[in-house]
Design a protein around this motif. Sequence first.
Motif, mmCIF file in Angstrom:
data_model
loop_
_atom_site.group_PDB
_atom_site.id
_atom_site.type_symbol
_atom_site.label_atom_id
_atom_site.label_comp_id
_atom_site.label_asym_id
_atom_site.label_seq_id
_atom_site.Cartn_x
_atom_site.Cartn_y
_atom_site.Cartn_z
ATOM 1 N N SER A 147 0.820 -1.212 0.000
ATOM 2 C CA SER A 147 0.000 0.000 0.000
ATOM 3 C C SER A 147 0.854 1.263 0.000
ATOM 4 C CB SER A 147 -0.922 0.005 1.236
ATOM 5 O OG SER A 147 -0.158 -0.005 2.426
ATOM 6 N N GLU A 148 2.118 1.171 0.416
ATOM 7 C CA GLU A 148 2.996 2.335 0.435
ATOM 8 C C GLU A 148 3.491 2.690 -0.958
ATOM 9 O OE1 GLU A 148 6.073 1.450 3.254
ATOM 10 O OE2 GLU A 148 4.968 2.401 4.899
ATOM 11 N N SER A 149 4.007 1.694 -1.677
ATOM 12 C CA SER A 149 4.573 1.941 -3.001
ATOM 13 C C SER A 149 3.610 1.617 -4.136
ATOM 14 C CB SER A 149 5.845 1.116 -3.185
ATOM 15 O OG SER A 149 5.567 -0.273 -3.088
ATOM 16 N N ASN A 150 2.491 0.955 -3.796
ATOM 17 C CA ASN A 150 1.505 0.513 -4.791
ATOM 18 C C ASN A 150 2.095 -0.499 -5.770
ATOM 19 O OD1 ASN A 150 -1.180 0.573 -5.648
ATOM 20 N ND2 ASN A 150 -0.708 1.980 -7.333
ATOM 21 N N ASP A 151 3.182 -1.142 -5.365
ATOM 22 C CA ASP A 151 3.784 -2.182 -6.200
ATOM 23 C C ASP A 151 3.084 -3.511 -5.939
ATOM 24 O OD1 ASP A 151 5.619 -0.530 -7.392
ATOM 25 O OD2 ASP A 151 7.199 -0.929 -5.918
ATOM 26 N N SER A 152 2.922 -4.271 -6.996
ATOM 27 C CA SER A 152 2.313 -5.595 -6.871
ATOM 28 C C SER A 152 3.203 -6.618 -7.570
ATOM 29 C CB SER A 152 0.911 -5.615 -7.487
ATOM 30 O OG SER A 152 0.966 -5.294 -8.866
ATOM 31 N N SER A 153 3.094 -7.847 -7.139
ATOM 32 C CA SER A 153 3.869 -8.923 -7.753
ATOM 33 C C SER A 153 3.004 -10.168 -7.866
ATOM 34 C CB SER A 153 5.132 -9.225 -6.935
ATOM 35 O OG SER A 153 4.791 -9.734 -5.665
ATOM 36 N N LEU A 154 3.273 -10.922 -8.896
ATOM 37 C CA LEU A 154 2.575 -12.175 -9.152
ATOM 38 C C LEU A 154 3.571 -13.161 -9.723
ATOM 39 C CD1 LEU A 154 0.032 -13.992 -9.577
ATOM 40 C CD2 LEU A 154 -0.233 -12.876 -11.809
ATOM 41 N N ALA A 155 3.597 -14.358 -9.187
ATOM 42 C CA ALA A 155 4.522 -15.381 -9.671
ATOM 43 C C ALA A 155 3.846 -16.740 -9.646
ATOM 44 C CB ALA A 155 5.790 -15.405 -8.822
ATOM 45 N N VAL B 157 15.904 -37.109 -11.452
ATOM 46 C CA VAL B 157 15.821 -35.783 -12.077
ATOM 47 C C VAL B 157 14.562 -35.053 -11.624
ATOM 48 C CG1 VAL B 157 15.731 -34.487 -14.235
ATOM 49 C CG2 VAL B 157 17.106 -36.582 -14.102
ATOM 50 N N LYS B 158 14.731 -33.817 -11.169
ATOM 51 C CA LYS B 158 13.611 -32.944 -10.844
ATOM 52 C C LYS B 158 13.750 -31.667 -11.665
ATOM 53 C CE LYS B 158 11.739 -32.520 -6.779
ATOM 54 N NZ LYS B 158 11.454 -32.216 -5.336
ATOM 55 N N LEU B 159 12.666 -31.277 -12.355
ATOM 56 C CA LEU B 159 12.646 -30.095 -13.196
ATOM 57 C C LEU B 159 11.843 -28.995 -12.520
ATOM 58 C CD1 LEU B 159 11.971 -31.804 -16.650
ATOM 59 C CD2 LEU B 159 14.182 -31.251 -15.608
ATOM 60 N N ARG B 160 12.299 -27.734 -12.658
ATOM 61 C CA ARG B 160 11.645 -26.601 -12.010
ATOM 62 C C ARG B 160 11.485 -25.459 -13.004
ATOM 63 N NH1 ARG B 160 15.765 -28.351 -8.394
ATOM 64 N NH2 ARG B 160 14.928 -29.236 -6.446
ATOM 65 N N ALA B 161 10.431 -24.663 -12.808
ATOM 66 C CA ALA B 161 10.212 -23.475 -13.640
ATOM 67 C C ALA B 161 9.346 -22.494 -12.869
ATOM 68 C CB ALA B 161 9.544 -23.840 -14.967
ATOM 69 N N LYS B 162 9.585 -21.196 -13.081
ATOM 70 C CA LYS B 162 8.742 -20.155 -12.479
ATOM 71 C C LYS B 162 8.843 -18.898 -13.332
ATOM 72 C CE LYS B 162 12.346 -18.534 -9.258
ATOM 73 N NZ LYS B 162 12.687 -18.240 -7.838
ATOM 74 N N ILE B 163 7.781 -18.094 -13.289
ATOM 75 C CA ILE B 163 7.741 -16.844 -14.040
ATOM 76 C C ILE B 163 6.951 -15.833 -13.215
ATOM 77 C CG2 ILE B 163 5.644 -17.460 -15.332
ATOM 78 C CD1 ILE B 163 6.908 -16.007 -17.770
ATOM 79 N N ASN B 164 7.336 -14.555 -13.306
ATOM 80 C CA ASN B 164 6.640 -13.522 -12.537
ATOM 81 C C ASN B 164 6.141 -12.422 -13.459
ATOM 82 O OD1 ASN B 164 8.880 -11.839 -13.107
ATOM 83 N ND2 ASN B 164 9.899 -12.416 -11.209
ATOM 84 N N ASN B 165 5.460 -11.419 -12.884
ATOM 85 C CA ASN B 165 4.867 -10.363 -13.683
ATOM 86 C C ASN B 165 5.894 -9.368 -14.228
ATOM 87 O OD1 ASN B 165 5.385 -9.417 -11.075
ATOM 88 N ND2 ASN B 165 3.741 -7.904 -11.160
ATOM 89 N N LYS B 166 7.169 -9.542 -13.874
ATOM 90 C CA LYS B 166 8.248 -8.754 -14.473
ATOM 91 C C LYS B 166 8.851 -9.457 -15.682
ATOM 92 C CE LYS B 166 9.526 -6.584 -10.086
ATOM 93 N NZ LYS B 166 10.608 -6.374 -9.092
#
Length: 281
Positions: free
Chosen positions: A210-218, A229-238
């Motif tokens: 609420s201070e910076s109005n920044d939001s994030s989503l991942a 074997v273990k595979l990993r992946a992630k992506i965010n709103n940047k």
Amino acid sequence: MAPPSYSDLGKAARDVFNNGYVFDVLKLDLKTNQNVEIKAGGTQHFTSGAVNANLETKYVINKNKYLFNFVEKWNTNDVMTTEASVSGLLPGVKVIADGTFDRKKQTKTVKVKAEYKNDYISVNLDNEFKALKPIINASAVVAYNGWLGGFNVKYNTDSQTLQSNNLALSYVAKQFVFTTAVNDNTVFGGSVFQKLSDQLDLGLQVSWSSESNDSSLAIGTQYQLNNDVKLRAKINNKSQLCLGSGIKVKDGVTLTLASLFECRQFNQGGHKFGIGLELAL
């Protein structure tokens, strides 16, 4: 089963996003689990070339109903820590005392911690002494029918200021965990963990300030391809795409590969890569 500590609320989702990702470093970890457990690790940063290393020894004494742990830690920043803990004095009670000495800064810190757990509540009380008046870090988690409600406060008795106050609510099912939290009345966040199958995990994280109005989503996932074997992946709103893999080379030897791609400026560089090797003897 006792509820987790406040710091472990939402841990299942955090593990999807944090475990197995090493960027811009070459990392080596070694651990042995003999009479004395020894852990040694080191990282070298590709960009700066800086090298950091750490060493930890742990000795466990299991005598009758009492469990004693003695841990010593050292790193290349010349920070040394000695920790002693005992459990079994009373049902569900664990007491920890540790001292830290920073040789470069010539500072000393003493911490006294107490933990109590039963089937319905988990309470932690930490006191950090850098002077006569401590910094108090207190938290509690209550469990009821799959719901976990917790709070955490940090109070500086020297300056008489409340440094942080956090609230969290979590719902835990067999293959699903939902967690929401409010930190310092300014940062609102939540996470979802879903075990879609024995091999596939899915995680979601959101936050808004609420201070910076920044939001994030991942969004993140990890898939156990086979026993090795273990595979990993992630992506965010940047538009940062991270890929990783954990490969069991042989018993006790695990190789980790990770990469981060800046998709918004793919042709401009800024991508990061990392390699990790873990040896367990």
